[in-house]
Motif scaffolding. Structure first.
Motif, PDB file in Angstrom:
ATOM      1  N   ALA A 218      -3.598   7.947  -4.955  1.00 39.91           N
ATOM      2  CA  ALA A 218      -2.650   6.839  -5.123  1.00 39.91           C
ATOM      3  C   ALA A 218      -3.078   5.593  -4.367  1.00 39.91           C
ATOM      4  CB  ALA A 218      -1.252   7.267  -4.664  1.00 39.91           C
ATOM      5  N   GLY A 219      -4.270   5.656  -3.757  1.00 39.49           N
ATOM      6  CA  GLY A 219      -4.748   4.505  -2.979  1.00 39.49           C
ATOM      7  C   GLY A 219      -4.947   3.255  -3.827  1.00 39.49           C
ATOM      8  N   GLY A 220      -5.430   3.411  -5.055  1.00 38.86           N
ATOM      9  CA  GLY A 220      -5.622   2.245  -5.922  1.00 38.86           C
ATOM     10  C   GLY A 220      -4.305   1.549  -6.230  1.00 38.86           C
ATOM     11  N   ALA A 221      -3.278   2.349  -6.562  1.00 36.82           N
ATOM     12  CA  ALA A 221      -1.961   1.759  -6.830  1.00 36.82           C
ATOM     13  C   ALA A 221      -1.404   1.084  -5.587  1.00 36.82           C
ATOM     14  CB  ALA A 221      -1.003   2.841  -7.319  1.00 36.82           C
ATOM     15  N   MET A 222      -1.686   1.665  -4.406  1.00 35.61           N
ATOM     16  CA  MET A 222      -1.224   1.061  -3.166  1.00 35.61           C
ATOM     17  C   MET A 222      -1.875  -0.294  -2.935  1.00 35.61           C
ATOM     18  SD  MET A 222      -2.268   0.548   0.233  1.00 35.61           S
ATOM     19  CE  MET A 222      -3.477   1.823   0.598  1.00 35.61           C
ATOM     20  N   LEU A 223      -3.175  -0.415  -3.216  1.00 31.52           N
ATOM     21  CA  LEU A 223      -3.872  -1.699  -3.041  1.00 31.52           C
ATOM     22  C   LEU A 223      -3.311  -2.768  -3.984  1.00 31.52           C
ATOM     23  CD1 LEU A 223      -7.580  -0.514  -2.641  1.00 31.52           C
ATOM     24  CD2 LEU A 223      -6.015  -1.293  -0.862  1.00 31.52           C
ATOM     25  N   VAL A 224      -3.049  -2.385  -5.229  1.00 31.69           N
ATOM     26  CA  VAL A 224      -2.471  -3.335  -6.189  1.00 31.69           C
ATOM     27  C   VAL A 224      -1.087  -3.778  -5.736  1.00 31.69           C
ATOM     28  CG1 VAL A 224      -1.658  -3.615  -8.553  1.00 31.69           C
ATOM     29  CG2 VAL A 224      -3.828  -2.459  -8.108  1.00 31.69           C
ATOM     30  N   ALA A 225      -0.265  -2.825  -5.263  1.00 28.84           N
ATOM     31  CA  ALA A 225       1.076  -3.178  -4.799  1.00 28.84           C
ATOM     32  C   ALA A 225       1.014  -4.090  -3.576  1.00 28.84           C
ATOM     33  CB  ALA A 225       1.863  -1.912  -4.482  1.00 28.84           C
ATOM     34  N   LEU A 226       0.043  -3.821  -2.674  1.00 29.58           N
ATOM     35  CA  LEU A 226      -0.117  -4.665  -1.491  1.00 29.58           C
ATOM     36  C   LEU A 226      -0.544  -6.082  -1.885  1.00 29.58           C
ATOM     37  CD1 LEU A 226      -0.105  -4.799   1.599  1.00 29.58           C
ATOM     38  CD2 LEU A 226      -2.486  -4.011   1.572  1.00 29.58           C
ATOM     39  N   PHE A 227      -1.450  -6.182  -2.829  1.00 24.44           N
ATOM     40  CA  PHE A 227      -1.881  -7.495  -3.323  1.00 24.44           C
ATOM     41  C   PHE A 227      -0.708  -8.274  -3.944  1.00 24.44           C
ATOM     42  CE2 PHE A 227      -3.050  -9.788  -7.218  1.00 24.44           C
ATOM     43  CZ  PHE A 227      -3.828 -10.803  -6.701  1.00 24.44           C
ATOM     44  N   SER A 228       0.049  -7.597  -4.798  1.00 26.58           N
ATOM     45  CA  SER A 228       1.188  -8.245  -5.456  1.00 26.58           C
ATOM     46  C   SER A 228       2.243  -8.666  -4.446  1.00 26.58           C
ATOM     47  CB  SER A 228       1.796  -7.296  -6.489  1.00 26.58           C
ATOM     48  OG  SER A 228       2.864  -7.923  -7.171  1.00 26.58           O
ATOM     49  N   LEU A 229       2.468  -7.817  -3.411  1.00 28.18           N
ATOM     50  CA  LEU A 229       3.452  -8.175  -2.383  1.00 28.18           C
ATOM     51  C   LEU A 229       3.042  -9.443  -1.650  1.00 28.18           C
ATOM     52  CD1 LEU A 229       5.914  -7.455  -0.569  1.00 28.18           C
ATOM     53  CD2 LEU A 229       4.317  -6.143   0.841  1.00 28.18           C
ATOM     54  N   CYS A 230       1.765  -9.559  -1.290  1.00 26.63           N
ATOM     55  CA  CYS A 230       1.289 -10.745  -0.573  1.00 26.63           C
ATOM     56  C   CYS A 230       1.314 -11.999  -1.451  1.00 26.63           C
ATOM     57  CB  CYS A 230      -0.128 -10.504  -0.045  1.00 26.63           C
ATOM     58  SG  CYS A 230      -0.223  -9.257   1.258  1.00 26.63           S
ATOM     59  N   VAL A 231       1.300 -11.819  -2.761  1.00 21.27           N
ATOM     60  CA  VAL A 231       1.366 -12.966  -3.667  1.00 21.27           C
ATOM     61  C   VAL A 231       2.792 -13.490  -3.777  1.00 21.27           C
ATOM     62  CG1 VAL A 231       1.108 -13.696  -6.083  1.00 21.27           C
ATOM     63  CG2 VAL A 231      -0.685 -12.355  -4.985  1.00 21.27           C
ATOM     64  N   HIS A 232       3.769 -12.577  -3.856  1.00 19.09           N
ATOM     65  CA  HIS A 232       5.130 -12.975  -4.196  1.00 19.09           C
ATOM     66  C   HIS A 232       6.092 -13.015  -3.024  1.00 19.09           C
ATOM     67  CE1 HIS A 232       3.498 -11.402  -8.085  1.00 19.09           C
ATOM     68  NE2 HIS A 232       4.066 -12.509  -8.524  1.00 19.09           N
ATOM     69  N   ARG A 233       5.683 -12.605  -1.844  1.00 26.95           N
ATOM     70  CA  ARG A 233       6.584 -12.614  -0.706  1.00 26.95           C
ATOM     71  C   ARG A 233       5.973 -13.405   0.461  1.00 26.95           C
ATOM     72  NH1 ARG A 233       9.592 -11.706  -3.972  1.00 26.95           N
ATOM     73  NH2 ARG A 233      11.184 -10.078  -4.183  1.00 26.95           N
ATOM     74  N   PRO A 234       6.792 -13.813   1.443  1.00 20.96           N
ATOM     75  CA  PRO A 234       6.260 -14.586   2.578  1.00 20.96           C
ATOM     76  C   PRO A 234       5.160 -13.829   3.306  1.00 20.96           C
ATOM     77  CG  PRO A 234       8.663 -14.671   2.546  1.00 20.96           C
ATOM     78  CD  PRO A 234       8.257 -13.673   1.506  1.00 20.96           C
ATOM     79  N   PRO A 235       4.235 -14.549   3.940  1.00 22.63           N
ATOM     80  CA  PRO A 235       3.106 -13.881   4.618  1.00 22.63           C
ATOM     81  C   PRO A 235       3.537 -12.871   5.674  1.00 22.63           C
ATOM     82  CG  PRO A 235       2.675 -16.232   4.380  1.00 22.63           C
ATOM     83  CD  PRO A 235       4.081 -16.016   3.941  1.00 22.63           C
ATOM     84  N   LYS A 236       4.630 -13.146   6.400  1.00 19.01           N
ATOM     85  CA  LYS A 236       5.028 -12.219   7.452  1.00 19.01           C
ATOM     86  C   LYS A 236       5.422 -10.854   6.871  1.00 19.01           C
ATOM     87  CE  LYS A 236       9.795 -13.947   7.613  1.00 19.01           C
ATOM     88  NZ  LYS A 236      10.848 -14.534   8.500  1.00 19.01           N
ATOM     89  N   VAL A 237       6.003 -10.850   5.665  1.00 21.28           N
ATOM     90  CA  VAL A 237       6.342  -9.577   5.021  1.00 21.28           C
ATOM     91  C   VAL A 237       5.071  -8.843   4.599  1.00 21.28           C
ATOM     92  CG1 VAL A 237       7.563  -8.504   3.095  1.00 21.28           C
ATOM     93  CG2 VAL A 237       8.556 -10.501   4.248  1.00 21.28           C
ATOM     94  N   GLY A 238       4.142  -9.576   3.999  1.00 16.44           N
ATOM     95  CA  GLY A 238       2.894  -8.943   3.578  1.00 16.44           C
ATOM     96  C   GLY A 238       2.087  -8.405   4.745  1.00 16.44           C
ATOM     97  N   LEU A 239       2.040  -9.166   5.849  1.00 17.67           N
ATOM     98  CA  LEU A 239       1.279  -8.703   7.011  1.00 17.67           C
ATOM     99  C   LEU A 239       1.944  -7.482   7.652  1.00 17.67           C
ATOM    100  CD1 LEU A 239       0.305 -12.124   8.629  1.00 17.67           C
ATOM    101  CD2 LEU A 239      -1.125 -10.596   7.263  1.00 17.67           C
ATOM    102  N   ALA A 240       3.282  -7.436   7.620  1.00 21.99           N
ATOM    103  CA  ALA A 240       3.969  -6.262   8.176  1.00 21.99           C
ATOM    104  C   ALA A 240       3.642  -5.009   7.372  1.00 21.99           C
ATOM    105  CB  ALA A 240       5.479  -6.511   8.197  1.00 21.99           C
ATOM    106  N   VAL A 241       3.645  -5.119   6.033  1.00 20.21           N
ATOM    107  CA  VAL A 241       3.298  -3.961   5.200  1.00 20.21           C
ATOM    108  C   VAL A 241       1.818  -3.620   5.346  1.00 20.21           C
ATOM    109  CG1 VAL A 241       3.264  -3.090   2.834  1.00 20.21           C
ATOM    110  CG2 VAL A 241       5.178  -4.494   3.615  1.00 20.21           C
TER     111      VAL A 241
END
Length: 394
Positions: free
Chosen positions: A91-114
């Motif tokens: 599931a690592g590939g899906a996790m990387l895609v979700a992390l990328f999408s999160l950093c695109v659509h949410r504030p940087p502090k949220v993406g860096l926390a995840v």
């Protein structure tokens, strides 16, 4: 009902979204297949029990499918996949895609926390699933961290670029609005300038015409020579007013140009025309040197407005025009007329219409723009005094 409809419209995918989501799903799915494959020529890693392998594959497929809802719940899906990837590496590939999408659509502090949470998940995964090729734990962890950092960094860069484009677009809109506002203000100033010029130029000419026409009306028995002289002044004033109006209209039609402007040299002619109405006009010049163009133009308009008002509101009264001063002390312009004579049957009557005072309002604006002072009011003998001081630099 309305909330449901609004929610559906909010998450409705366009053609571009379908393409992007499909690519993301296939990328995550391909990453899982690569993780499950064994490269040719390499010994097969020890296989876990079959139930675990099936569960891992089904979990990876579910993780890839969950990416279709990452736009609606980016944080929840990213956190869930980070936790799942710690125990199911496929599931690592899906996790990387979700992390990328999160950093695109949410504030940087949220993406860096995840992202920090994903680092912990990678470390746990390295402990739970040691590398079958005896890769050191630190190396495996750092390799996973590099992939996760690259995905998060790419997402943050995409978000920053979008914000930059939005900012540039907003600046362009604001710049266009400001340019339109500046153009409207400039147009308004030009209109005000044209209105003042028309008032000053035509008001003077038409007041001359009105005075002489009134004299002819109330003195039909005047000598033929006086009637001829008044008719000539009327004709000349009407002709000159028409010429002035044509000049103003010509400036409006021309792409570039300025309204016709008088100078101090035209004061003698202005006073002479006022004297032709039969009223006594005294002109006193007590200044030396060459008056600046702007100051002289303003002084001319002051005298013109004063003489026009004297003819309109005090016909037949004596008027005194005085211009004094010099370089360094300023230029003083004064127009004083005596009290109007009472109306009689042998002369033109005073106009009943006192006007709206727009001439003095426009004159005050003109003097203020020239950094001068304007005063006006009644005199002790019932007359009217118009006085102004204009700067004259040495």
């Amino acid at each position: 009902m309305n909330d449901t409809t609004s929610s559906r419209q909010r998450y409705r995918r366009g053609a571009r979204d379908w393409v992007v989501d499909s690519l993301m799903f296939l990328t995550a799915l391909g990453f899982g297949f690569l993780g499950a494959m064994t490269l040719p020529g390499e010994p097969a890693p020890p296989s876990p029990p079959d139930p675990f392998r099936v569960a891992e594959q089904l979990t990876a497929l579910a993780a890839c499918t969950a990416l279709w809802w990452r736009r609606r719940w980016p944080v929840q899906i990213a956190v869930a996949l980070v936790a799942v990837s710690a125990f199911f590496p496929l599931a690592g590939g899906a996790m990387l895609v979700a992390l990328f999408s999160l950093c695109v659509h949410r504030p940087p502090k949220v993406g860096l926390a995840v992202l920090a949470l994903s680092f912990l998940s990678s470390y746990i995964g390295a402990l739970v699933h040691p590398d079958p090729y005896d890769t050191p734990l630190v190396t495996a962890f750092l390799l996973s961290a590099v992939f996760q950092g690259a995905a998060a960094g790419w997402g943050l860069s995409v978000q920053h670029r979008r914000e930059l484009f939005d900012s540039l677009r907003e600046r362009a809109v604001h710049a266009e609005a400001e340019a339109r506002l500046r153009a409207e203000r400039a147009q308004h100033r030009v209109r005000e300038s044209i209105a003042r010029e028309i008032h000053d130029v035509l008001g003077h000419r038409l007041s001359l015409l009105s005075v002489h026409a009134g004299a002819l009306e109330y003195r039909p028995d005047a000598p033929p020579e006086e009637i001829a002289r008044s008719a000539g002044v009327i004709r000349e004033s009407a002709h000159q007013a028409l010429q002035d109006l044509r000049e103003v209209i010509g400036v409006l039609r021309a792409p570039v140009g300025e309204l016709p402007q008088p100078t101090m040299a035209d004061l003698d002619q202005l006073v002479s025309e006022a004297g032709n109405t039969g009223a006594g006009v005294e002109f006193v010049e007590e200044y030396s040197g060459e008056v600046p163009e702007r100051t002289g133009r303003t002084a001319y308009r002051i005298v013109q407005e004063g003489l026009t008002n004297a003819r309109k509101h005090a016909p037949g009264s004596d008027t005194r025009v005085r211009v004094s001063g010099g370089a360094g002390e300023g230029l003083t312009v004064e127009v004083v007329n005596s009290a109007p004579a009472p109306p009689t049957g042998s002369g033109p009557a005073r106009s009943e219409r006192t006007g709206a005072g727009q001439g003095l309002v426009g004159l005050a604006e003109r003097v203020s723009l020239a950094s001068g002072r304007l005063e006006h009011g009644r005199t002790d003998d019932g007359g009217w005094r118009l006085s102004a001081w204009l700067p004259w630099s040495a």
